[in-house]
Scaffold this motif. Sequence first.
Motif, PDB file in Angstrom:
ATOM      1  N   ALA A   1      73.055   0.484  37.600  1.00 60.32           N
ATOM      2  CA  ALA A   1      73.736   0.527  36.305  1.00 60.32           C
ATOM      3  C   ALA A   1      75.143  -0.063  36.416  1.00 60.32           C
ATOM      4  CB  ALA A   1      73.787   1.956  35.779  1.00 60.32           C
ATOM      5  N   ALA A   2      75.832   0.270  37.510  1.00 60.13           N
ATOM      6  CA  ALA A   2      77.174  -0.267  37.695  1.00 60.13           C
ATOM      7  C   ALA A   2      77.137  -1.785  37.843  1.00 60.13           C
ATOM      8  CB  ALA A   2      77.819   0.367  38.935  1.00 60.13           C
TER       9      ALA A   2
ATOM     10  N   TYR B   1      68.260  -9.396  31.643  1.00 64.29           N
ATOM     11  CA  TYR B   1      68.710  -8.469  30.596  1.00 64.29           C
ATOM     12  C   TYR B   1      70.222  -8.224  30.589  1.00 64.29           C
ATOM     13  CZ  TYR B   1      68.415  -4.835  34.241  1.00 64.29           C
ATOM     14  OH  TYR B   1      68.562  -4.100  35.388  1.00 64.29           O
ATOM     15  N   PRO B   2      70.945  -8.289  31.738  1.00 61.80           N
ATOM     16  CA  PRO B   2      72.408  -8.154  31.619  1.00 61.80           C
ATOM     17  C   PRO B   2      73.029  -9.251  30.760  1.00 61.80           C
ATOM     18  CG  PRO B   2      71.721  -7.850  33.893  1.00 61.80           C
ATOM     19  CD  PRO B   2      70.542  -8.378  33.149  1.00 61.80           C
ATOM     20  N   PHE B   3      72.471 -10.460  30.849  1.00 66.61           N
ATOM     21  CA  PHE B   3      73.009 -11.567  30.068  1.00 66.61           C
ATOM     22  C   PHE B   3      72.554 -11.491  28.610  1.00 66.61           C
ATOM     23  CE2 PHE B   3      72.605 -12.789  34.492  1.00 66.61           C
ATOM     24  CZ  PHE B   3      73.885 -13.234  34.767  1.00 66.61           C
ATOM     25  N   ILE B   4      71.374 -10.912  28.374  1.00 68.15           N
ATOM     26  CA  ILE B   4      70.932 -10.681  26.994  1.00 68.15           C
ATOM     27  C   ILE B   4      71.842  -9.657  26.326  1.00 68.15           C
ATOM     28  CG2 ILE B   4      69.050  -9.812  25.560  1.00 68.15           C
ATOM     29  CD1 ILE B   4      67.103 -10.922  27.644  1.00 68.15           C
ATOM     30  N   ILE B   5      72.157  -8.583  27.071  1.00 65.47           N
ATOM     31  CA  ILE B   5      73.091  -7.579  26.560  1.00 65.47           C
ATOM     32  C   ILE B   5      74.447  -8.223  26.264  1.00 65.47           C
ATOM     33  CG2 ILE B   5      74.364  -5.469  27.157  1.00 65.47           C
ATOM     34  CD1 ILE B   5      71.931  -4.636  28.831  1.00 65.47           C
TER      35      ILE B   5
ATOM     36  N   VAL C   1      78.893  -4.537  35.299  1.00 66.68           N
ATOM     37  CA  VAL C   1      79.843  -5.563  35.763  1.00 66.68           C
ATOM     38  C   VAL C   1      79.392  -6.949  35.318  1.00 66.68           C
ATOM     39  CG1 VAL C   1      80.782  -6.702  37.800  1.00 66.68           C
ATOM     40  CG2 VAL C   1      80.675  -4.205  37.715  1.00 66.68           C
ATOM     41  N   PHE C   2      78.105  -7.274  35.555  1.00 64.85           N
ATOM     42  CA  PHE C   2      77.601  -8.587  35.166  1.00 64.85           C
ATOM     43  C   PHE C   2      77.639  -8.763  33.651  1.00 64.85           C
ATOM     44  CE2 PHE C   2      75.872  -8.884  39.469  1.00 64.85           C
ATOM     45  CZ  PHE C   2      76.015 -10.240  39.727  1.00 64.85           C
ATOM     46  N   SER C   3      77.298  -7.696  32.914  1.00 65.36           N
ATOM     47  CA  SER C   3      77.319  -7.790  31.455  1.00 65.36           C
ATOM     48  C   SER C   3      78.740  -8.007  30.947  1.00 65.36           C
ATOM     49  CB  SER C   3      76.729  -6.522  30.837  1.00 65.36           C
ATOM     50  OG  SER C   3      75.375  -6.363  31.199  1.00 65.36           O
TER      51      SER C   3
ATOM     52  N   PHE D   1      82.481 -11.913  28.555  1.00 70.24           N
ATOM     53  CA  PHE D   1      83.746 -12.653  28.498  1.00 70.24           C
ATOM     54  C   PHE D   1      83.498 -14.158  28.437  1.00 70.24           C
ATOM     55  CE2 PHE D   1      87.132 -14.952  30.662  1.00 70.24           C
ATOM     56  CZ  PHE D   1      88.239 -14.566  29.914  1.00 70.24           C
ATOM     57  N   PHE D   2      82.660 -14.671  29.343  1.00 66.86           N
ATOM     58  CA  PHE D   2      82.464 -16.120  29.410  1.00 66.86           C
ATOM     59  C   PHE D   2      81.650 -16.635  28.219  1.00 66.86           C
ATOM     60  CE2 PHE D   2      83.282 -15.221  33.966  1.00 66.86           C
ATOM     61  CZ  PHE D   2      84.371 -16.057  34.129  1.00 66.86           C
ATOM     62  N   ILE D   3      80.656 -15.862  27.769  1.00 66.24           N
ATOM     63  CA  ILE D   3      79.869 -16.292  26.606  1.00 66.24           C
ATOM     64  C   ILE D   3      80.743 -16.326  25.361  1.00 66.24           C
ATOM     65  CG2 ILE D   3      78.001 -15.615  25.046  1.00 66.24           C
ATOM     66  CD1 ILE D   3      76.505 -14.566  27.504  1.00 66.24           C
TER      67      ILE D   3
END
Length: 375
Positions: free
Chosen positions: A175-176, A34-38, A180-182, A187-189
């Motif tokens: 959450a933190a 889900y961090p990458f989906i966000i 950070v991962f999101s 940025f990279f996406i």
Amino acid sequence: MNPVYLQRFIRFCIVIGAAMIGGLVLFYLSKYTYPFIIAMIFAFFMNPLVNFFELKTRLPRGIAVFLSLLLILSGFAGLITLLIAEIVSGANYLAKVVPGHLETVIRFIEEFIAGQLLPLYNQSATLFNNLDGQQQDTILSNIRNLGDNLATSVGSFIQKFLLNIPAFIAWFPNAATVLVFSFLATFFISKDWKKLSNFSNKVLPPRILLGTGKVIKDLKGALLGFIKAQFTLISLTTVTVLIGLLILRVEYSITIALVSGLIDIIPYLGTGTVFIPWIAYEVIIGNYHLAIGLIVVYVIVVVQRQLVEPKVLSSSIGIDPIATLLALFVGYKLIGFLGLIAGPVVLVIINTLHRANVFKAIWNFVVGREGPRIR
């Protein structure tokens, strides 16, 4: 069985099975990704701003993404800072006046107990003493049962509350980490958005790619419209409350209006969280003029919200007001507060799929005939 109906039944089972398998796969994948989906969603909505910096200023894609993120985060941080400053100012004012207000409320409660409850208690005690022993035992037994049930309920609530504290505290590091991962993934996406688009163009068939692009484009417009509608409703509530409080000459009207506008997005609470205790206090201290004024402002806000919300949502997301109102009601009945947000979103998705001929294409596959393609 007729071979035609058998084939249709098999195709129908294929559609249902594919939908169920796809839903389960997405559900279990989303639990871990889900961090990458966000990040993907955020990069998608941020892409126009990145393209603007890249094309107009001729900056490299990476720098354009960094500037876009910096601009968005700075704007968000600035807004939060202004809100916090205003709320802190109001909190300092409340810290000065609340003790006096609490003293007034406590005095009112004491007078109410002495003037109303104690005489009622004495009358009840006199009536109780006049009853026979069996009736007294029955009443005492019912009172004990009521007390036991109340104690059990309160104890259960306190136990659940205390057990949830560690989970709530543990939520902050998680959450933190997600933020950070999101942030990094966004940025990279966004930086490699063109590469990802070219890759999808090569992998996906043109028919699916065209239909998916249409659906995503419509969803983007509808969801942006939904966010715009919520912002419009919050702004309308804030302005209405501010005008009403300024007419009533209430101190810190801006702070109260901002808090009321933000709380108004929460259906279970809404502006009543601010106004109902406030009105009750003004009645207690005998300030009936202000209490009546606050009642008028509160009623205007509630009626305005109920009348305007379906119209604003329908005009923003392009759906009929009756359908929007039905989505709000059904969503609320099914999952409560979140349904008031999820209901219109699901309606937007269904409407977008319908306009893209997705349902017609599925039906034509089931019945085995050519029809309008997904567009």
